[in-house]
Design an enzyme around this catalytic site. Structure first.
Site, PDB file in Angstrom:
ATOM      1  CG  ASP A 135      -8.325   0.646 -21.697  1.00 56.46           C
ATOM      2  OD1 ASP A 135      -7.447   0.981 -22.506  1.00 56.46           O
ATOM      3  OD2 ASP A 135      -9.387   0.075 -22.040  1.00 56.46           O
ATOM      4  NE  ARG A 186      -5.202   4.486 -25.275  1.00 57.51           N
ATOM      5  CZ  ARG A 186      -5.772   3.357 -24.840  1.00 57.51           C
ATOM      6  NH1 ARG A 186      -6.456   3.341 -23.701  1.00 57.51           N
ATOM      7  NH2 ARG A 186      -5.651   2.251 -25.531  1.00 57.51           N
TER       8      ARG A 186
HETATM    9  P1  FDA Z   1     -14.348  16.050 -25.761  1.00 56.24           P
HETATM   10  O1  FDA Z   1     -15.182  15.192 -24.917  1.00 56.24           O
HETATM   11  O2  FDA Z   1     -14.104  17.452 -25.320  1.00 56.24           O
HETATM   12  O3  FDA Z   1     -14.962  16.030 -27.212  1.00 56.24           O
HETATM   13  C1  FDA Z   1     -14.399  16.762 -28.289  1.00 56.24           C
HETATM   14  C2  FDA Z   1     -15.179  16.506 -29.556  1.00 56.24           C
HETATM   15  O4  FDA Z   1     -15.020  15.134 -29.937  1.00 56.24           O
HETATM   16  C3  FDA Z   1     -16.686  16.667 -29.410  1.00 56.24           C
HETATM   17  O5  FDA Z   1     -17.063  17.986 -29.633  1.00 56.24           O
HETATM   18  C4  FDA Z   1     -17.203  15.718 -30.489  1.00 56.24           C
HETATM   19  O6  FDA Z   1     -17.075  16.297 -31.761  1.00 56.24           O
HETATM   20  C5  FDA Z   1     -16.221  14.592 -30.432  1.00 56.24           C
HETATM   21  N1  FDA Z   1     -16.683  13.516 -29.508  1.00 56.24           N
HETATM   22  C6  FDA Z   1     -16.166  13.231 -28.289  1.00 56.24           C
HETATM   23  N2  FDA Z   1     -16.805  12.178 -27.747  1.00 56.24           N
HETATM   24  C7  FDA Z   1     -17.749  11.814 -28.625  1.00 56.24           C
HETATM   25  C8  FDA Z   1     -18.733  10.793 -28.636  1.00 56.24           C
HETATM   26  N3  FDA Z   1     -18.866   9.946 -27.629  1.00 56.24           N
HETATM   27  N4  FDA Z   1     -19.540  10.697 -29.710  1.00 56.24           N
HETATM   28  C9  FDA Z   1     -19.407  11.523 -30.743  1.00 56.24           C
HETATM   29  N5  FDA Z   1     -18.498  12.540 -30.799  1.00 56.24           N
HETATM   30  C10 FDA Z   1     -17.676  12.674 -29.758  1.00 56.24           C
HETATM   31  N6  FDA Z   1     -10.921   7.311 -20.919  1.00 56.24           N
HETATM   32  C11 FDA Z   1     -10.513   6.815 -19.732  1.00 56.24           C
HETATM   33  O7  FDA Z   1     -10.941   7.301 -18.677  1.00 56.24           O
HETATM   34  N7  FDA Z   1      -9.650   5.750 -19.690  1.00 56.24           N
HETATM   35  C12 FDA Z   1      -9.117   5.205 -20.817  1.00 56.24           C
HETATM   36  O8  FDA Z   1      -8.319   4.274 -20.739  1.00 56.24           O
HETATM   37  C13 FDA Z   1      -9.526   5.737 -22.064  1.00 56.24           C
HETATM   38  N8  FDA Z   1      -9.079   5.219 -23.243  1.00 56.24           N
HETATM   39  C14 FDA Z   1      -9.318   5.891 -24.418  1.00 56.24           C
HETATM   40  C15 FDA Z   1      -8.702   5.491 -25.594  1.00 56.24           C
HETATM   41  C16 FDA Z   1      -8.867   6.254 -26.749  1.00 56.24           C
HETATM   42  C17 FDA Z   1      -8.162   5.824 -28.003  1.00 56.24           C
HETATM   43  C18 FDA Z   1      -9.674   7.435 -26.725  1.00 56.24           C
HETATM   44  C19 FDA Z   1      -9.815   8.296 -27.927  1.00 56.24           C
HETATM   45  C20 FDA Z   1     -10.319   7.781 -25.590  1.00 56.24           C
HETATM   46  C21 FDA Z   1     -10.178   7.018 -24.429  1.00 56.24           C
HETATM   47  N9  FDA Z   1     -10.831   7.387 -23.261  1.00 56.24           N
HETATM   48  C22 FDA Z   1     -10.441   6.814 -22.075  1.00 56.24           C
HETATM   49  C23 FDA Z   1     -11.977   8.339 -23.301  1.00 56.24           C
HETATM   50  C24 FDA Z   1     -11.540   9.767 -23.000  1.00 56.24           C
HETATM   51  O9  FDA Z   1     -11.199   9.887 -21.654  1.00 56.24           O
HETATM   52  C25 FDA Z   1     -12.666  10.756 -23.325  1.00 56.24           C
HETATM   53  O10 FDA Z   1     -13.761  10.492 -22.499  1.00 56.24           O
HETATM   54  C26 FDA Z   1     -13.137  10.735 -24.766  1.00 56.24           C
HETATM   55  O11 FDA Z   1     -12.054  10.596 -25.642  1.00 56.24           O
HETATM   56  C27 FDA Z   1     -13.863  12.063 -25.123  1.00 56.24           C
HETATM   57  O12 FDA Z   1     -12.996  13.136 -24.962  1.00 56.24           O
HETATM   58  P2  FDA Z   1     -12.337  13.971 -26.162  1.00 56.24           P
HETATM   59  O13 FDA Z   1     -10.885  14.088 -25.863  1.00 56.24           O
HETATM   60  O14 FDA Z   1     -12.652  13.398 -27.453  1.00 56.24           O
HETATM   61  O15 FDA Z   1     -12.886  15.440 -25.984  1.00 56.24           O
END
Ligand code: FDA
Length: 310
Positions: A135, A186
């Site tokens: 990560d 990733r």
């Molecule tokens: P965004 O935050 O714009 O959200 C888009 C939509 O997704 C929202 O409108 C909502 O519908 C849904 N959503 C997002 N977060 C939600 C929540 N907490 N609860 C409910 N709904 C939610 N970060 C990092 O810094 N280092 C890492 O190693 C990782 N590893 C990692 C692994 C995996 C498999 C994922 C999916 C994510 C990570 N992350 C991470 C976290 C990543 O950086 C990010 O903070 C989250 O994925 C939220 O961003 P989105 O891309 O979902 O978009």
């Protein structure tokens, strides 16, 4: 993404009092609020959740929660738990894929301790054909994490991959380097509160960077993981893959346990590879607070949970 909320939840995640309160109620029963995002506090609970997820046709990666350890003993305990996790996973027959954080293995104490611990984990991982994803944490650790990753890569550890954050200005250069090495990335937006001189703050800028980097990874990366719950990011990925004849077997979508379950199922039923990141363990509080910071609407659901538990 809400920069103000990130700042608030980052501050709250450091509150020992809140942590004690959350730890008391968060995982107490099957209905407790933290269970929406965390598979459980024990390996057995994580294995049960994993079996369920596999039965739905989804892939998984298991993360034993913990970060920012302060002592060599804590780093050693986390390492031993990861080594034990290999045995349990092998016996259970679930997919062999784990994720970990270098600050959990002692990078904050010293680099050598961390690299030794990581090698202790990569040894059984190599023997049992596991994939290990590192990560990415706060930007203060980015260079060190990448240096350690490359050192191990040059020593022929090839069952490893890395996470890179679209929000950081530097990431395009890091994606290009990983593509050159042939390492699997990733791509995530970035979960940490970062200073303005290293990271984009506006959602629109992070999203634009995410799309740019996703294209670079799909075009010349090695089996990238596009990790997001954001429908426009997912649609941009699907559309780029279609337009350039990139098959669904050449990349995967990744999502977090408990978030957008509807989307996970839909993508899998359309033939995409979908992997869930399944966190478990007693040290769930900082992870949980990052999930709240991403979507403040989750706070209402937590508050209702706490009131119900009292
Ligand atoms: P965004 O935050 O714009 O959200 C888009 C939509 O997704 C929202 O409108 C909502 O519908 C849904 N959503 C997002 N977060 C939600 C929540 N907490 N609860 C409910 N709904 C939610 N970060 C990092 O810094 N280092 C890492 O190693 C990782 N590893 C990692 C692994 C995996 C498999 C994922 C999916 C994510 C990570 N992350 C991470 C976290 C990543 O950086 C990010 O903070 C989250 O994925 C939220 O961003 P989105 O891309 O979902 O978009």
């Amino acid at each position: 993404m809400y920069p103000g909320a990130k700042t608030l939840f980052y501050a709250l995640s450091r509150s020992a009092r809140l942590k004690r309160l959350a730890s008391k109620y968060g995982m107490r029963s099957r209905e407790s609020f933290a269970r929406r995002f965390i598979a459980g506090e024990t390996i057995d609970e994580a294995i049960d959740a994993s079996r369920n997820i596999q039965a739905q046709g989804l892939h998984l990666t298991l993360d034993y929660l913990g970060e920012s350890v302060r002592t060599v003993e804590e780093a050693d305990a986390a390492t031993r738990e990861y080594v034990r996790l290999h045995d349990v996973i092998v016996r259970s027959g679930i997919e062999r894929n784990i994720s970990l954080k270098l600050t959990q293995l002692g990078v904050g104490i010293d680099r050598a301790t961390c690299v030794d611990n990581l090698r202790r984990i990569l040894e059984p991982a190599g023997r049992h054909d596991f994939f290990v994803r590192i990560d990415m944490e706060e930007s203060a650790w980015t260079q060190m994490t990448l240096d350690i990753f490359e050192t191990l890569w040059q020593q022929d550890y090839r069952n490893i991959g890395i996470a890179l954050q679209a929000s950081l200005y530097r990431t395009e250069q890091d994606v290009r380097r990983m593509n050159e090495l042939g390492a699997s990335v990733r791509l995530v937006k970035g979960a940490y509160k970062e200073p303005q001189d290293v990271a984009y703050r506006r959602k629109a800028d992070v999203d634009a960077a995410f799309v740019r980097l996703m294209r670079l990874l799909l075009d010349s990366g090695n089996y990238p993981a596009i990790a997001t719950h954001d429908p426009p990011m997912i649609e941009a990925t699907q559309s780029h893959a279609r337009q350039h004849g990139i098959g669904k077997e050449r990349f995967e979508f990744e999502m977090l346990y408990g978030i957008r379950r509807d989307l996970q199922g839909t993508l899998a039923s359309e033939g995409y590879q979908v992997r869930l990141y399944i966190p478990f363990g007693r040290e769930w509080f900082p992870y949980f607070m990052r999930r709240l910071g991403e979507r403040p609407a989750n706070v209402g659901f937590v508050m209702r949970g706490i009131l119900r538990e009292q």
